[in-house]
Write a protein that holds these residues in place. Sequence first.
Motif, PDB file in Angstrom:
ATOM      1  N   LEU A  35      43.558  47.866  33.750  1.00 50.96           N
ATOM      2  CA  LEU A  35      42.620  46.760  33.935  1.00 50.96           C
ATOM      3  C   LEU A  35      42.795  46.267  35.365  1.00 50.96           C
ATOM      4  N   ILE A  36      41.810  46.535  36.214  1.00 50.16           N
ATOM      5  CA  ILE A  36      41.901  46.225  37.632  1.00 50.16           C
ATOM      6  C   ILE A  36      41.043  45.019  37.952  1.00 50.16           C
ATOM      7  N   GLY A  37      41.543  44.184  38.844  1.00 49.72           N
ATOM      8  CA  GLY A  37      40.727  43.066  39.301  1.00 49.72           C
ATOM      9  C   GLY A  37      41.529  42.152  40.189  1.00 49.72           C
ATOM     10  N   PRO A  38      40.867  41.388  41.037  1.00 54.93           N
ATOM     11  CA  PRO A  38      41.574  40.423  41.880  1.00 54.93           C
ATOM     12  C   PRO A  38      42.086  39.270  41.036  1.00 54.93           C
ATOM     13  N   ALA A  41      40.073  37.254  38.087  1.00 51.51           N
ATOM     14  CA  ALA A  41      38.995  38.083  37.530  1.00 51.51           C
ATOM     15  C   ALA A  41      38.896  37.977  36.020  1.00 51.51           C
ATOM     16  N   GLY A  42      39.966  37.507  35.354  1.00 49.11           N
ATOM     17  CA  GLY A  42      39.961  37.389  33.892  1.00 49.11           C
ATOM     18  C   GLY A  42      40.937  38.319  33.205  1.00 49.11           C
ATOM     19  N   LYS A  43      41.742  39.062  33.956  1.00 53.83           N
ATOM     20  CA  LYS A  43      42.650  40.040  33.358  1.00 53.83           C
ATOM     21  C   LYS A  43      43.662  39.376  32.422  1.00 53.83           C
ATOM     22  N   THR A  44      44.344  38.359  32.921  1.00 52.34           N
ATOM     23  CA  THR A  44      45.380  37.699  32.125  1.00 52.34           C
ATOM     24  C   THR A  44      44.785  37.058  30.874  1.00 52.34           C
ATOM     25  N   GLY A 206      35.069  37.792  35.562  1.00 49.66           N
ATOM     26  CA  GLY A 206      35.087  37.773  34.100  1.00 49.66           C
ATOM     27  C   GLY A 206      34.254  38.839  33.434  1.00 49.66           C
ATOM     28  N   ARG A 207      33.644  39.728  34.228  1.00 49.93           N
ATOM     29  CA  ARG A 207      32.815  40.801  33.670  1.00 49.93           C
ATOM     30  C   ARG A 207      33.330  42.165  34.103  1.00 49.93           C
ATOM     31  N   ILE A 208      33.048  43.176  33.298  1.00 52.02           N
ATOM     32  CA  ILE A 208      33.374  44.546  33.680  1.00 52.02           C
ATOM     33  C   ILE A 208      32.256  45.076  34.559  1.00 52.02           C
TER      34      ILE A 208
END
Length: 308
Positions: A35-38, A41-44, A206-208
């Motif tokens: 799960l990649i993102g700055p 981004a909503g990962k956690t 928050g979106r893919i």
Amino acid sequence: MTAVIETRELQKKYGKHLAVDGIGLRVERGSVFGLIGPNGAGKTTVLRMLVDIIRPTAGELSVLGSVPRRSGTALRRRIGYLPGELKLSERIRGGTLLHHLAQISGPVEPGTIEGLAERLGLDLNRPVRALSKGNRQKLGLIQAFMHRPELIILDEPTSGLDPLVQREFLAMVREAREAGQSVLLSSHILTEIQHSADDVAVLAGGRIVAQGDVSSLRLSRVARLSAVLADTTADAARAALATLPILDDLDAEATASGDLVRLKATIRGEADTVVKALAQFTVRDLTIEEPDLEESILDLYARTNGTR
């Protein structure tokens, strides 16, 4: 294949803020999913919903065939979880803490804790309060792996680790996959995902914004072009290529001798049209570097935010 994680239209709101906006994920058994993102981004938030630390606002969620909010400790024992913000008891020794956690997480084979500590370079006799951030992270990794859970969920797992320990961690992830375990890890360190994950979801706002295997994401995005042309001028080379919409950062200049033109550009798409455009010149040298995953994802962010 059997999915160990499935989400449909997963959503999480904090007041008016939509932290996770309709995410759909599927993690196959025996795979490593990235799960990649700055940051932000909503990962956690996604990972915390998977282990029932927080509850979704809307959508469907299944982990190891169960709904987390209905499954309690029985499900949690089948999962190894490393949170992004690791909080540990300060006063006891690292080894004592891990053996205590082993009584909660489920059976841990004798010698496993000590073996993992040796691999990661952690002194189990030191009290937690005396450990650096990196050594605390090692404790967190050991507790996530030690009971060989069916599913391992890791939030920014290499935070604070030096490069040699990061390499050992990636070996542990590969071994878990080979043993039939499933791993979901989030990161903003793109090379970490590139070297470990089978499939990837890219989060932004928050979106893919993209999902698939790592190789397909690399091949579909950004590459670097470098060429040396003869029997032409820099102006002629720029004019011939400037109309190609897939080229960015186009730069052409004559060499010091004046008989060659060095050309550089960024390709955002298939290289075929660029190669055909170059065919009108005498090409002395041509290099198209393999697409870079980091640039690819930055490009996805930019297009998602409407800046490109």
